[in-house]
Design a protein around this motif. Sequence first.
Motif, short mmCIF file in Angstrom:
data_model
loop_
_atom_site.label_atom_id
_atom_site.label_comp_id
_atom_site.label_asym_id
_atom_site.label_seq_id
_atom_site.Cartn_x
_atom_site.Cartn_y
_atom_site.Cartn_z
N LEU A 46 50.90 16.28 25.88
CA LEU A 46 51.93 15.57 26.66
C LEU A 46 51.63 14.09 26.82
O LEU A 46 52.53 13.29 27.09
CB LEU A 46 52.06 16.21 28.05
CG LEU A 46 52.55 17.66 28.09
CD1 LEU A 46 52.42 18.22 29.50
CD2 LEU A 46 54.00 17.76 27.61
N GLY A 47 50.35 13.73 26.69
CA GLY A 47 49.96 12.35 26.92
C GLY A 47 50.03 11.97 28.39
O GLY A 47 50.18 10.78 28.72
N GLU A 48 49.92 12.95 29.29
CA GLU A 48 49.99 12.72 30.73
C GLU A 48 48.94 13.56 31.44
O GLU A 48 48.64 14.67 31.01
CB GLU A 48 51.37 13.11 31.29
CG GLU A 48 52.54 12.34 30.73
CD GLU A 48 52.66 10.95 31.34
OE1 GLU A 48 51.88 10.65 32.27
OE2 GLU A 48 53.53 10.19 30.90
N LEU A 60 48.24 18.30 41.98
CA LEU A 60 49.14 17.92 40.89
C LEU A 60 49.47 16.44 40.95
O LEU A 60 49.65 15.87 42.03
CB LEU A 60 50.44 18.72 40.97
CG LEU A 60 50.40 20.18 40.51
CD1 LEU A 60 51.62 20.91 41.04
CD2 LEU A 60 50.34 20.26 39.00
N THR A 61 49.56 15.81 39.81
CA THR A 61 50.10 14.46 39.74
C THR A 61 51.62 14.54 39.86
O THR A 61 52.21 15.63 39.85
CB THR A 61 49.74 13.80 38.40
OG1 THR A 61 50.38 14.56 37.33
CG2 THR A 61 48.24 13.79 38.17
N ASP A 62 52.27 13.40 40.00
CA ASP A 62 53.73 13.39 40.05
C ASP A 62 54.32 14.01 38.78
O ASP A 62 55.28 14.77 38.83
CB ASP A 62 54.26 11.97 40.23
CG ASP A 62 53.95 11.40 41.61
OD1 ASP A 62 53.65 12.21 42.52
OD2 ASP A 62 53.99 10.17 41.76
N GLN A 63 53.72 13.67 37.64
CA GLN A 63 54.18 14.23 36.37
C GLN A 63 53.94 15.74 36.33
O GLN A 63 54.76 16.51 35.80
CB GLN A 63 53.48 13.55 35.19
CG GLN A 63 53.84 12.09 34.98
CD GLN A 63 53.05 11.16 35.89
OE1 GLN A 63 52.21 11.61 36.70
NE2 GLN A 63 53.29 9.85 35.78
N GLY A 64 52.82 16.16 36.92
CA GLY A 64 52.50 17.58 36.95
C GLY A 64 53.50 18.37 37.78
O GLY A 64 53.93 19.47 37.39
N ARG A 65 53.89 17.81 38.94
CA ARG A 65 54.87 18.50 39.78
C ARG A 65 56.21 18.62 39.07
O ARG A 65 56.87 19.65 39.13
CB ARG A 65 55.03 17.76 41.11
CG ARG A 65 53.91 18.05 42.11
CD ARG A 65 54.27 17.51 43.49
NE ARG A 65 54.29 16.06 43.49
CZ ARG A 65 53.22 15.30 43.73
NH1 ARG A 65 52.06 15.86 43.99
NH2 ARG A 65 53.32 13.98 43.73
N GLN A 66 56.62 17.56 38.41
CA GLN A 66 57.88 17.58 37.69
C GLN A 66 57.84 18.60 36.55
O GLN A 66 58.79 19.37 36.35
CB GLN A 66 58.18 16.18 37.14
CG GLN A 66 59.50 16.08 36.39
CD GLN A 66 59.74 14.67 35.88
OE1 GLN A 66 58.99 13.74 36.17
NE2 GLN A 66 60.79 14.50 35.10
N TYR A 67 56.72 18.63 35.83
CA TYR A 67 56.60 19.56 34.71
C TYR A 67 56.54 21.00 35.21
O TYR A 67 57.09 21.91 34.58
CB TYR A 67 55.34 19.20 33.92
CG TYR A 67 55.27 19.82 32.53
CD1 TYR A 67 56.31 19.64 31.62
CD2 TYR A 67 54.17 20.56 32.13
CE1 TYR A 67 56.25 20.18 30.35
CE2 TYR A 67 54.09 21.10 30.86
CZ TYR A 67 55.14 20.92 29.98
OH TYR A 67 55.07 21.48 28.70
#
Length: 315
Positions: A46-48, A60-67
Amino acid sequence: MKLPPLKALPVFEAVARLNSFSLAADELAVSQSAVSHQIKQLETYLGERLFWRSGRTLSLTDQGRQYLDAVSSALLQIERASEQLVGHEEARLRLSVFSSFAVRWLVPRLPELQRLHPQLDLALEMSSANPVLSDRVADCFITVGRGSSAYSYELLYVERLFPVCSQDYWQRVRRELGRAGTDGEEAPLTPEDVAQFPLLSTHSIFEKPAGDWEVWYRSVERDIPVGARIQHFSHMLLALEAARFHQGIALTNDYMLSTRKDSEDFVRLPCHPVMTGDEFYFAWKTSRRKERGIQLLRRWLVSQAIEGGLRGEAD
């Protein structure tokens, strides 16, 4: 079709749900190093970064929560589709519901749900406040208002408050107001009549001291009379139990008095009701609208709301 490492997705969901690499490893029956490898592989693809790690703290990071929202929904849909194809009729659903609504209205009706739909395996998730609508929290919700455009809603109840007291306390009210010898239909009590007795107030309805009684009086262009005795409670369940034990007059709603026992224990005073502005809905993610279990539960809840007088008529 370009897909991420598919084996890593259930691992990611388990780590995020359990907030632990070791617990996820135990649940999935793999080593912790295997879990770490799958998460690293997914983050590389994912590169994140999906998780923040600080010592023993994992988040979780913000990207993790969204994913996670997207992955959880997709995994659930795959599970449901697979169960249908292999012939599993049992539908497992997590329903998030307010504690008072669950205790006083829903739980007494669950035997009927089980009798009509034995294939429906319903787990209740209690909430004290309006829940976040997410597959991570539950599969469906009973919520106040319509907070997400990704969800569909079915109206169950428009809340109104009205004064009640115990049967014994009602006899005291009638004696002290000089009505003990009257026959036939009771004349309405005035707001001034009600204020002669302790007012049991629920803070959580309007999030302010005596907010419920303030709204009740204001609806007939009155203020709470000076000198009125007010006893404060955090939740309606507590105020109603105090009324059950003859401690005064409480404001409650229809679903709190929905069982035969409650209707026998309490007297609804001949007074005006007041609308709170809250609307209770059954909510489910629109993308899951074809799931049989959700639609069975939706139809049953609506029928029970109509039979129990929460809704006036069917759609």
